[in-house]
Scaffold this active site. Structure first.
Site, PDB file in Angstrom:
ATOM      1  N   HIS B 130       6.463 -36.771 -17.176  1.00 23.81           N
ATOM      2  CA  HIS B 130       6.065 -37.779 -18.162  1.00 23.81           C
ATOM      3  C   HIS B 130       7.160 -38.857 -18.159  1.00 23.81           C
ATOM      4  O   HIS B 130       8.323 -38.571 -17.899  1.00 23.81           O
ATOM      5  CB  HIS B 130       5.997 -37.091 -19.526  1.00 23.81           C
ATOM      6  CG  HIS B 130       5.450 -37.924 -20.642  1.00 23.81           C
ATOM      7  ND1 HIS B 130       6.198 -38.881 -21.289  1.00 23.81           N
ATOM      8  CD2 HIS B 130       4.233 -37.930 -21.253  1.00 23.81           C
ATOM      9  CE1 HIS B 130       5.462 -39.440 -22.242  1.00 23.81           C
ATOM     10  NE2 HIS B 130       4.269 -38.893 -22.234  1.00 23.81           N
ATOM     11  N   ASP B 207      11.379 -29.957 -20.244  1.00 26.60           N
ATOM     12  CA  ASP B 207      10.500 -30.662 -21.171  1.00 26.60           C
ATOM     13  C   ASP B 207       9.348 -29.731 -21.530  1.00 26.60           C
ATOM     14  O   ASP B 207       8.447 -29.502 -20.729  1.00 26.60           O
ATOM     15  CB  ASP B 207       9.997 -31.942 -20.481  1.00 26.60           C
ATOM     16  CG  ASP B 207       8.947 -32.676 -21.304  1.00 26.60           C
ATOM     17  OD1 ASP B 207       8.586 -32.181 -22.389  1.00 26.60           O
ATOM     18  OD2 ASP B 207       8.490 -33.734 -20.844  1.00 26.60           O
ATOM     19  N   GLN B 210       4.424 -29.701 -23.543  1.00 27.37           N
ATOM     20  CA  GLN B 210       3.069 -29.184 -23.294  1.00 27.37           C
ATOM     21  C   GLN B 210       3.006 -27.664 -23.209  1.00 27.37           C
ATOM     22  O   GLN B 210       1.922 -27.108 -23.069  1.00 27.37           O
ATOM     23  CB  GLN B 210       2.501 -29.782 -22.000  1.00 27.37           C
ATOM     24  CG  GLN B 210       2.319 -31.281 -22.025  1.00 27.37           C
ATOM     25  CD  GLN B 210       1.241 -31.731 -23.005  1.00 27.37           C
ATOM     26  OE1 GLN B 210       0.413 -30.940 -23.456  1.00 27.37           O
ATOM     27  NE2 GLN B 210       1.257 -33.009 -23.337  1.00 27.37           N
ATOM     28  N   LYS B 233       2.287 -32.015 -31.045  1.00 30.67           N
ATOM     29  CA  LYS B 233       1.428 -31.386 -30.047  1.00 30.67           C
ATOM     30  C   LYS B 233       1.238 -29.905 -30.357  1.00 30.67           C
ATOM     31  O   LYS B 233       0.594 -29.182 -29.595  1.00 30.67           O
ATOM     32  CB  LYS B 233       2.033 -31.550 -28.656  1.00 30.67           C
ATOM     33  CG  LYS B 233       2.077 -33.010 -28.199  1.00 30.67           C
ATOM     34  CD  LYS B 233       2.647 -33.123 -26.801  1.00 30.67           C
ATOM     35  CE  LYS B 233       3.094 -34.514 -26.453  1.00 30.67           C
ATOM     36  NZ  LYS B 233       1.994 -35.424 -26.158  1.00 30.67           N
ATOM     37  N   CYS B 372       0.916 -41.601 -19.201  1.00 30.77           N
ATOM     38  CA  CYS B 372       2.371 -41.809 -19.194  1.00 30.77           C
ATOM     39  C   CYS B 372       3.013 -41.036 -18.047  1.00 30.77           C
ATOM     40  O   CYS B 372       4.136 -40.538 -18.176  1.00 30.77           O
ATOM     41  CB  CYS B 372       3.023 -41.402 -20.508  1.00 30.77           C
ATOM     42  SG  CYS B 372       2.540 -42.429 -21.880  1.00 30.77           S
TER      43      CYS B 372
HETATM   44  C1  LIG Z   1       5.120 -33.548 -20.874  1.00 29.01           C
HETATM   45  C2  LIG Z   1       5.461 -34.490 -21.993  1.00 29.01           C
HETATM   46  N1  LIG Z   1       6.734 -34.828 -22.197  1.00 29.01           N
HETATM   47  C3  LIG Z   1       7.093 -35.659 -23.185  1.00 29.01           C
HETATM   48  C4  LIG Z   1       6.165 -36.225 -24.019  1.00 29.01           C
HETATM   49  C5  LIG Z   1       6.626 -37.181 -25.075  1.00 29.01           C
HETATM   50  O1  LIG Z   1       6.408 -36.688 -26.338  1.00 29.01           O
HETATM   51  P1  LIG Z   1       6.689 -37.613 -27.595  1.00 29.01           P
HETATM   52  O2  LIG Z   1       5.945 -38.882 -27.382  1.00 29.01           O
HETATM   53  O3  LIG Z   1       6.169 -36.806 -28.732  1.00 29.01           O
HETATM   54  O4  LIG Z   1       8.163 -37.821 -27.675  1.00 29.01           O
HETATM   55  C6  LIG Z   1       4.826 -35.904 -23.842  1.00 29.01           C
HETATM   56  C7  LIG Z   1       3.797 -36.503 -24.712  1.00 29.01           C
HETATM   57  O5  LIG Z   1       2.830 -37.093 -24.277  1.00 29.01           O
HETATM   58  C8  LIG Z   1       4.466 -35.029 -22.799  1.00 29.01           C
HETATM   59  O6  LIG Z   1       3.187 -34.703 -22.580  1.00 29.01           O
END
Ligand SMILES: Cc1ncc(COP(=O)(O)O)c(C=O)c1O
Lengths: 151, 414
Positions: B130, B207, B210, B233, B372
């Site tokens: 992401h 990270d 998910q 999430k 993203c």
């Molecule tokens: C794999 C992953 N990492 C990071 C994020 C970023 O999360 P946040 O926007 O809540 O900081 C997301 C959210 O879409 C994600 O799916």
């Protein structure tokens, strides 16, 4: 079928999406402009040819996008070909105002003709940009052209 | 709330009653919410925690001796222990409240990265990250003249482990990968990735945005150095998230932001003394209600049981995978053998945004776009995909609605 669906994806739009008009590169264009919608990755390259009387003698486009943006670009090229820059700009403003809900085409006179088919996007905020991308790109191209001619 | 003794039969009807939004309509159709990877929906118990805090004990934390402040501080701090248990961290002070996964990664980059990396060092990220796990490293690499190397992925969307091994060297200082890819659904072998990184002398940043909502996670077992995720999430509110870091690292890291709460004392004469962990990284008044809501979300997930959730969601995913196969011209992007409940696909000749709009006319909420994760789109040479992502409150009949709507997409635009 949902009525909004019927309104948005009408035969004409689907036809222009499947067989877009003026969908080609142009080697001898007077102006080129790139349109980009980063949200959906739509990319559009617009080519315009303008004669000494400020008439758009040819316009074409290439690129990839959703049905709405592709059909809108295609129908725009057919609408502005043969028009003056000023006329094309009027159409741009009317199209823009219709798509964003500022111009109620049922109430007010306009020159949009078949382009009024895109009126449905005003209820779909996420899709307004798809319909207007080609027009914004044309506007940018014409502004560039104007700068060149006024120099 | 769902009772944990109901192991055999997953009572999704009962669960759905806990989520008020699931009974709303979109136009004439019931909402079919399949955009859970972007944000999950919220059960009533979590919402109610917001009201209860503001009705009964709204006040600042760590600041007052009065009853309200003590109650707020208590409720706020109790969540830390819940989070610790939820992800299997060894100590409570290893849990830092942040504004989300993105914030957590920026903190690691600017505090750990800026302190311990130097020119020429390498950071490994994967091709399926992401943007939140790419851009903070890019900013850091420009500040310090570092190199970012990208671990390739296979056509199935799996991390190329051999390539990863070859990229590791004594120059590697950080390996940052997601546990589950939001664009592909791939579950990455983070334990093995961490072990290999450690052998090379690098730390790992996982990270978990998910993964945490969908499966049991144990950071001690993974042995990762950092693990991050977002509350929104996992049934919680937006604007709140967690950074887990091993105490040995957090102790050595300088503060990321300055302000109240993160200091022990400030004096123009004797200088500033920073607070201990975890407060050193928590400057300013936090989202108190939001953290308390996160605590409720954890309780809810624990009661349902993430092993039950995983099993049920796997069922949904295989049903959906099997059903979409009947749609001609549909291609799934991301076919890893170990996958979470994400179904990303393209339909030949039809743009994802048109699919998204038509599905919305049916009440079906999916995400269409690059998620993203533009490098993933580049890798598979598509501008965007349509993504249906399932949660444990979804049903097979909702998947049927999705399939019917996709048939209509084909009819109209195919
Ligand atoms: C794999 C992953 N990492 C990071 C994020 C970023 O999360 P946040 O926007 O809540 O900081 C997301 C959210 O879409 C994600 O799916």
């Amino acid at each position: 079928m949902d009525p909004r669906m019927k309104q948005l994806y009408q035969e004409l739009i689907i036809d222009h999406n499947k067989s877009p008009r003026n969908f080609r590169e142009m080697d001898d264009s007077d102006y080129e402009s790139k349109g980009h919608n980063p949200l959906c990755g739509d990319k559009l390259q617009l080519y315009v040819k303008i004669d000494s009387e400020n008439i758009i003698t040819d316009v074409s486009f290439t690129g990839d996008g959703c049905a709405i943006s592709k059909a809108s670009a295609s129908m725009m090229t057919t609408a502005v070909k043969g028009k003056t820059i000023a006329e094309a700009r009027t159409l741009f403003h009317q199209f823009h105002d219709m798509s964003t809900g500022k111009l109620d085409i049922a109430e007010h006179p306009h020159q949009l003709g078949k382009l009024a088919i895109f009126a449905g996007v005003r209820d779909l905020p996420a899709r307004v940009k798809c319909a207007t991308l080609a027009w914004h790109t044309l506007d940018a191209a014409l502004k560039g052209k104007e700068i060149i001619t006024t120099e | 709330m769902f009772a944990s003794e109901q192991k055999v039969h997953f009572d999704v009807d009962r669960i759905r009653k806990d989520f008020p939004i699931l009974s709303r309509r979109i136009g004439d159709n019931p909402l079919v919410y399949l955009d859970n990877a972007a944000s999950s929906q919220m059960p009533t118990v979590v919402m109610d925690a917001f009201g209860e805090y503001h009705r009964n004990y709204h006040s600042n934390v760590h600041r007052g001796v009065h009853t309200l402040s003590q109650e707020a501080t208590d409720a706020f701090e109790k969540v830390r222990q819940k989070v610790q248990k939820f992800i299997g961290a060894k100590e409570e002070r290893e849990i830092i409240y942040t504004s989300g996964a993105t914030d957590s990664i920026n903190l690691i980059a600017q505090s750990y990265g800026k302190t311990f990396l130097k020119e020429g060092d390498e950071i490994l990220i994967s091709n399926m990250e992401h943007h939140a796990n790419i851009v903070p490293w890019d900013i850091l690499s420009k500040q310090l003249n570092l190199n970012i190397l990208v671990i390739p992925i296979t056509d199935e969307g799996e991390l190329d482990l051999n390539a990863y091994k070859n990229l590791l060297s004594e120059r590697t200082k950080i390996v940052a990968v997601n546990h589950v890819s939001n664009a592909l659904g791939t579950i990455n072998p983070v334990k093995e990735i961490t072990q290999l990184a450690h052998e090379a002398g690098a730390v790992t940043v996982i990270d978990g945005a998910q993964s945490v909502p969908h499966m049991n996670v144990n950071v001690s077992d993974i042995d990762c150095d950092f693990y991050v995720f977002s509350a929104h999430k996992m049934l919680g509110p937006t604007g709140t998230g967690i950074l887990f870091g091993k105490a040995e690292h957090l102790e050595e890291m300088p503060p990321y932001r300055g302000g109240g709460d993160m200091i022990l004392s400030v004096s123009f004469e004797t200088g500033i003394t920073y607070n201990d962990l975890p407060y050193k990284f928590e400057a300013g008044t936090p989202g108190i209600a939001q953290v308390i809501m996160l605590g409720k979300a954890i309780e809810y997930l624990d009661a349902v049981g993430r092993d039950n959730i995983l099993a049920y969601e796997n069922e949904l995913l295989s049903y959906a995978t099997q059903r979409v196969a009947e749609i001609e011209g549909l291609k799934i992007i991301g076919t890893a053998s170990n996958k979470a409940s994400v179904l990303s696909f393209i339909l030949e000749g039809i743009h994802p945004h048109d699919i998204g709009t038509i599905l919305d006319f049916h009440g079906v909420a999916v995400r269409s776009g690059h998620h993203c994760a533009q490098p993933v789109m580049e890798r598979f040479n598509v501008p965007a995909t349509t993504r249906a992502s399932f949660a444990f409150y979804n049903t097979k009949s909702e998947i049927d609605t999705l399939i019917n709507a996709l048939h209509e997409v084909k009819e109209v635009l195919g």
